[in-house]
Design an enzyme around this catalytic site. Structure first.
Site, PDB file in Angstrom:
ATOM      1  N   GLU A 103      -7.705 -52.025   3.531  1.00 39.41           N
ATOM      2  CA  GLU A 103      -7.751 -53.566   3.185  1.00 39.41           C
ATOM      3  C   GLU A 103      -9.214 -53.259   3.122  1.00 39.41           C
ATOM      4  O   GLU A 103      -9.929 -54.328   1.643  1.00 39.41           O
ATOM      5  CB  GLU A 103      -7.672 -54.562   4.279  1.00 39.41           C
ATOM      6  CG  GLU A 103      -5.431 -54.048   4.084  1.00 39.41           C
ATOM      7  CD  GLU A 103      -4.722 -55.496   4.964  1.00 39.41           C
ATOM      8  OE1 GLU A 103      -5.304 -54.831   6.361  1.00 39.41           O
ATOM      9  OE2 GLU A 103      -4.473 -56.342   4.438  1.00 39.41           O
ATOM     10  N   GLU A 131       1.127 -50.349   9.090  1.00 42.48           N
ATOM     11  CA  GLU A 131       1.344 -51.046   9.558  1.00 42.48           C
ATOM     12  C   GLU A 131       3.096 -51.274   9.648  1.00 42.48           C
ATOM     13  O   GLU A 131       3.478 -51.404  10.888  1.00 42.48           O
ATOM     14  CB  GLU A 131       0.890 -52.762   9.184  1.00 42.48           C
ATOM     15  CG  GLU A 131      -0.306 -52.827   9.141  1.00 42.48           C
ATOM     16  CD  GLU A 131      -1.467 -52.131   8.112  1.00 42.48           C
ATOM     17  OE1 GLU A 131      -0.233 -51.984   6.685  1.00 42.48           O
ATOM     18  OE2 GLU A 131      -2.236 -52.348   7.911  1.00 42.48           O
TER      19      GLU A 131
HETATM   20  N1  3HC Z   1      -6.432 -48.736  17.007  1.00 42.93           N
HETATM   21  C1  3HC Z   1      -7.080 -48.924  18.136  1.00 42.93           C
HETATM   22  N2  3HC Z   1      -7.229 -47.185  18.769  1.00 42.93           N
HETATM   23  C2  3HC Z   1      -7.097 -46.634  17.574  1.00 42.93           C
HETATM   24  C3  3HC Z   1      -5.999 -46.729  16.846  1.00 42.93           C
HETATM   25  C4  3HC Z   1      -6.324 -48.260  16.248  1.00 42.93           C
HETATM   26  N3  3HC Z   1      -6.263 -48.588  14.594  1.00 42.93           N
HETATM   27  N4  3HC Z   1      -5.919 -45.507  16.373  1.00 42.93           N
HETATM   28  C5  3HC Z   1      -5.829 -45.080  16.072  1.00 42.93           C
HETATM   29  N5  3HC Z   1      -6.632 -44.980  17.908  1.00 42.93           N
HETATM   30  C6  3HC Z   1      -7.402 -44.785  19.317  1.00 42.93           C
HETATM   31  C7  3HC Z   1      -5.918 -43.761  19.586  1.00 42.93           C
HETATM   32  O1  3HC Z   1      -5.653 -45.141  20.696  1.00 42.93           O
HETATM   33  C8  3HC Z   1      -6.673 -42.295  20.422  1.00 42.93           C
HETATM   34  O2  3HC Z   1      -6.733 -43.119  21.786  1.00 42.93           O
HETATM   35  P1  3HC Z   1      -7.349 -42.438  22.722  1.00 42.93           P
HETATM   36  O3  3HC Z   1      -7.284 -41.211  22.432  1.00 42.93           O
HETATM   37  O4  3HC Z   1      -7.511 -43.149  23.649  1.00 42.93           O
HETATM   38  O5  3HC Z   1      -5.819 -42.147  23.512  1.00 42.93           O
HETATM   39  C9  3HC Z   1      -8.053 -42.773  19.540  1.00 42.93           C
HETATM   40  O6  3HC Z   1      -7.842 -43.720  19.036  1.00 42.93           O
HETATM   41  C10 3HC Z   1      -7.023 -41.147  18.863  1.00 42.93           C
HETATM   42  O7  3HC Z   1      -5.732 -41.102  17.626  1.00 42.93           O
HETATM   43  P2  3HC Z   1      -5.161 -40.021  17.847  1.00 42.93           P
HETATM   44  O8  3HC Z   1      -5.268 -39.522  19.255  1.00 42.93           O
HETATM   45  O9  3HC Z   1      -3.909 -40.898  16.956  1.00 42.93           O
HETATM   46  O10 3HC Z   1      -6.252 -39.306  16.373  1.00 42.93           O
HETATM   47  P3  3HC Z   1      -5.566 -38.536  15.626  1.00 42.93           P
HETATM   48  O11 3HC Z   1      -6.525 -37.971  14.830  1.00 42.93           O
HETATM   49  O12 3HC Z   1      -3.785 -37.870  16.095  1.00 42.93           O
HETATM   50  O13 3HC Z   1      -4.811 -39.993  14.754  1.00 42.93           O
HETATM   51  C11 3HC Z   1      -5.150 -41.727  13.485  1.00 42.93           C
HETATM   52  C12 3HC Z   1      -5.852 -40.506  14.232  1.00 42.93           C
HETATM   53  C13 3HC Z   1      -4.362 -40.949  11.804  1.00 42.93           C
HETATM   54  C14 3HC Z   1      -5.537 -42.661  12.840  1.00 42.93           C
HETATM   55  C15 3HC Z   1      -3.482 -42.232  13.982  1.00 42.93           C
HETATM   56  O14 3HC Z   1      -4.707 -42.485  15.441  1.00 42.93           O
HETATM   57  C16 3HC Z   1      -3.232 -43.698  14.126  1.00 42.93           C
HETATM   58  O15 3HC Z   1      -2.156 -43.071  12.556  1.00 42.93           O
HETATM   59  N6  3HC Z   1      -3.880 -44.912  13.697  1.00 42.93           N
HETATM   60  C17 3HC Z   1      -3.064 -45.947  13.894  1.00 42.93           C
HETATM   61  C18 3HC Z   1      -3.293 -46.504  12.468  1.00 42.93           C
HETATM   62  C19 3HC Z   1      -2.650 -47.965  12.239  1.00 42.93           C
HETATM   63  O16 3HC Z   1      -1.784 -48.062  12.193  1.00 42.93           O
HETATM   64  N7  3HC Z   1      -3.589 -48.394  11.213  1.00 42.93           N
HETATM   65  C20 3HC Z   1      -2.744 -49.838  10.830  1.00 42.93           C
HETATM   66  C21 3HC Z   1      -3.377 -51.130  11.949  1.00 42.93           C
HETATM   67  S1  3HC Z   1      -3.336 -52.028  12.223  1.00 42.93           S
HETATM   68  C22 3HC Z   1      -4.291 -52.778  10.618  1.00 42.93           C
HETATM   69  O17 3HC Z   1      -5.076 -52.216  10.447  1.00 42.93           O
HETATM   70  C23 3HC Z   1      -3.801 -54.172  10.553  1.00 42.93           C
HETATM   71  C24 3HC Z   1      -4.700 -55.235   9.781  1.00 42.93           C
HETATM   72  O18 3HC Z   1      -3.712 -55.287   8.650  1.00 42.93           O
HETATM   73  C25 3HC Z   1      -4.799 -56.488  10.132  1.00 42.93           C
END
Ligand code: 3HC
Ligand code: NAI
Length: 686
Positions: free
Chosen positions: A105, A125
């Site tokens: 975004e 999301e």
């Molecule tokens: N917020 C907070 N912490 C996050 C995060 C996020 N969006 N994404 C990842 N983390 C943290 C994980 O909890 C993890 O923490 P830890 O080491 O303490 O356990 C660390 O980052 C590493 O994450 P992964 O183990 O998952 O690392 P990978 O390299 O395997 O994957 C990733 C990375 C692809 C970015 C994966 O973490 C992921 O899919 N994250 C979520 C992405 C997501 O859903 N984003 C949308 C969020 S909602 C949003 O943006 C709302 C908006 O529209 C208003």
């Protein structure tokens, strides 16, 4: 802490570099830093444009999920995105890796998006029960067309760099110097802000077709319905109004228990990956080749897992005939995938080339990891472990896939108990994602680290558990199975019991599942262990073995895999209940559900008390990935928290009293947490 945003000005272009490990989530500090960088670029007459770049393994992973639920702090993501969109000077996003959710975004509010080859653009999301909440539902349709944008949102899967450019979501892919290319884009005249590009929405009819195809999902997943409504709003109302609609939907979803459950799952899965009590710096051992003992239902599936992950594997049987059957099973599974079109023949051949069949345990000699999946008999397994101990090299990890048996007893048959553990796969092993890694009394940290690492390579979700009968999953399942049978005696019908769980969100109820698996399996186990299940036993004795005999708890008309109610079963249950002296009554669906689920929660509490699972979240992950517990209910322990532990305790106590079954009395931990007004989520590991 280091500054999350660093700004440099080179030749009249401001470059803001984001660095907020591990994934550049949009925390309050990152938002503030980026907002300040934009202000600085806008206010400095010597600056012509702003480039946003990032360090690390992601560009921006999205909103900081751990901040959800806290009061918003300014600048909010919505404010930041609006400021980028409204900037007077061009802003370029130089995206070297994943830009997800709020990260995309931010990028979509920029003037240009320049991608490195590793860039991935997505709006995941929906997987958290949410929708893009900072203008994503309005900007994505204006860049790529409404139909494609809706697809991107509801799939939740990112596009790779080339696909993102082809879709119109980004401007170019750069193989060379990304920053250099971004600076060149920065010199271009600023285009119309994305918010003003209504002509990009594309064909309304194509969008409506896409929306109609999602009707079924939209009925059960509120976030999907909201994605549709918000994208439709892009056609029907001014940008600002549609953004307000999106915001309201986002806030509503954020508060929905289903989204809370999905967010719990996100963190529980990641936490389960951290092994409690493992000394820092413990290194897994390399696994270059594996051996699997037994090529039955599980051995064949486990062999497929290794080959699919590119690890050479020898599958070992007692004789040529059994081996031939096993190899046929393995080939047959690949063949079915090729026929379905989910596997191409070249990949099938490459995988088959990694699989070698052998007869006799000595063939395991050169393996780095052996997974035993022979018959469920402790004596046989102990003999096998003693033999493996003699023939395998020092350091080879010896794992058992046993469902219930004592891993300590197997370890004791070897001279290397530190290398022995359980690797409990779930059937079908090549499909189900759960791997219970069973830590025995003397299992070494290296062995544990190796098994979990290899589990991840096999695309499994490993969860470390301790030794007990049935470990975490099957031990809790036994409670549910016991209550399901008991409910039949008390007057519930198989279809009522199954319906309670299907309505709850499971794909199948326990009796439909038992018919599918074959009633003789449980019957044989009960015979061997001296246990009874009067209704199920009577069905087996009447030669009703399930789908394979076209009758079990249900009737299966010729050619059908869907059971229908059989009055003979109703009569049989009534007879058995009378013989057992159980009075029958009408039982409501709510009671049925509580009787099935709450005793599992109770067993989960005992499992935590005994330290068999390190944290409640681990138990939830076991149920999500081993038994298809509906993710939006967050797993049994999260579910218990969501209905309130006081309620759980009261219900269990009432059931114990009504049935005289003391195993239903609330576990101490459950009682204590409830009395203190706490939930399982308040427990911390270690
Ligand atoms: N917020 C907070 N912490 C996050 C995060 C996020 N969006 N994404 C990842 N983390 C943290 C994980 O909890 C993890 O923490 P830890 O080491 O303490 O356990 C660390 O980052 C590493 O994450 P992964 O183990 O998952 O690392 P990978 O390299 O395997 O994957 C990733 C990375 C692809 C970015 C994966 O973490 C992921 O899919 N994250 C979520 C992405 C997501 O859903 N984003 C949308 C969020 S909602 C949003 O943006 C709302 C908006 O529209 C208003
Ligand atoms: P199965 O009966 O389908 O296969 C067992 C195989 O082991 C047979 O092919 C047999 O020939 C072979 N075997 C027996 N002795 C052997 C030896 N000494 N050396 C090599 N091979 C030998 O059994 P299944 O269902 O695959 O179960 C295997 C193990 O996995 C059991 O411990 C079971 O409890 C466990 N398990 C089973 C699950 C299931 O759903 N079937 C799920 C999870 C674990």
């Amino acid at each position: 802490m280091a500054e999350p945003v660093r700004v440099e000005i080179v030749d009249g272009i401001a470059i803001a570099t984001l660095s907020n490990p591990p994934v550049n989530a949009l925390s309050a500090a990152l938002r503030a830093g980026l907002f300040a960088a934009l202000r600085q670029a806008e206010d400095d007459p010597a600056v012509r444009a702003l480039v946003i770049a990032a360090e690390g393994r992601t560009f921006i992973a999205g909103a900081d999920i751990s901040e959800f639920g806290r009061p918003p702090s300014s600048p909010t993501l919505a404010e930041l995105v609006a400021a980028l969109d409204g900037a007077a000077k061009p802003v370029v996003a130089a995206i070297q890796a994943a830009a997800l959710g709020g990260g995309l975004e931010v990028a979509m509010a920029c003037s240009w998006r320049v991608l490195g080859p590793q860039a991935k653009l997505g709006l995941p999301e929906v997987k958290l029960g949410l929708l893009p909440g900072s203008g994503g539902t309005q900007r994505a349709p204006r860049l790529m067309g409404a139909a494609a944008a809706l697809q991107l949102m509801v799939a939740g899967e990112p596009l790779d760099a080339d696909s993102a450019v082809a879709a119109g979501l980004a401007d170019t892919v750069v193989l060379g110097d990304l920053l250099q290319a971004a600076r060149q884009f920065a010199e271009r005249p600023k285009p119309k802000p994305v918010s003003a590009r209504d002509e990009g929405l594309g064909d309304r009819e194509a969008f409506e077709k896409e929306a109609a195809a999602l009707a079924k999902r939209a009925a059960t997943e509120p976030q999907v319905a909201d994605c549709i409504a918000c994208v439709r709003a892009a056609f029907e109302m001014p940008f600002a109004e549609a953004v307000a609609l999106e915001r309201a939907a986002f806030l509503r979803l954020l508060d929905d228990p289903r989204s809370k459950a999905l967010r719990h799952v996100f963190f529980a899965e990641r936490e389960a990956a951290r092994i409690a009590g493992l000394p820092r710096g413990t290194k897994p051992r390399p696994v270059a080749r594996a051996a699997v003992l037994g090529s039955g239902t599980m051995g064949a599936g486990i062999t497929l897992c290794f080959a699919n992950a590119g690890i050479p594997v020898r599958v070992i049987e007692t004789d040529e005939a059994a081996l031939a059957r096993g190899m046929d099973r393995i080939r047959g599974t690949y063949e079915a995938s090729v026929k379905r079109g989910t596997l191409d023949p070249a990949t099938r051949d490459a995988r088959l080339a990694l699989i070698e069949g052998a007869v006799g345990l000595d063939a395991a000699a050169d393996a780095d990891l052996v997974v035993e999946a022979v018959f469920e008999e402790l004596g046989l397994k102990q003999q096998i472990f003693a033999h493996l101990d003699r023939v395998t090299k020092p350091g080879t990890i010896l794992a058992s896939n046993t469902s219930y048996l004592d891993i300590d007893a197997m370890a004791a048959a070897t001279s290397r108990p530190g290398d022995v553990l359980g690797m409990h796969f779930f059937s079908p092993a090549n499909v189900m994602k759960l791997l219970e890694v069973v830590r025995a009394r003397e299992t070494s940290p290296e062995a544990l680290a190796t098994a979990t690492e290899i589990g991840r390579k096999l695309a499994k979700v490993p969860v470390v558990v301790g030794v007990c009968h049935g470990f975490v999953g099957n031990r809790m399942l036994a409670r549910r199975t016991q209550q399901a049978e008991r409910l039949l005696l008390e007057g519930a019908t198989p279809e009522q019991v199954d319906k309670a769980l299907v309505d709850f969100g499971f794909r199948m109820g326990p009796f439909a599942m038992a018919d599918l698996a074959g009633l003789d399996i449980g019957w044989r186990i009960r015979r061997a262990t001296g246990k009874r299940a009067p209704v199920a036993d009577a069905l087996v004795e009447a030669e009703r073995l399930g789908q394979k005999t076209r009758k079990g708890f249900y009737l299966y008309p010729e050619g059908s895999r869907t059971g229908v109610v059989d009055p003979e079963v109703t009569a049989l249950i009534r007879r058995v209940a009378a013989a057992e002296g159980v009075e029958q009554r009408a039982i409501g669906q709510e009671e049925i559900l509580d009787r099935l689920v709450l005793p599992m929660v109770n067993e989960g509490a005992r499992i935590l008390e005994e330290g068999i699972a390190a944290r409640p979240g681990d138990i939830d992950v076991v149920w999500l990935h081993g038994y298809n517990w509906p993710a939006w209910r967050g797993g049994p322990m999260h579910y218990a928290d969501s209905v309130g532990l006081l309620h759980v305790v009261a219900r269990l106590a009432a059931f114990a009293q009504a049935t005289g079954d003391d195993s239903l009395l609330p576990a101490d931990l459950l009682g204590r947490l409830a009395a203190e007004g706490r939930g399982f989520a308040s427990l911390k590991a270690d």
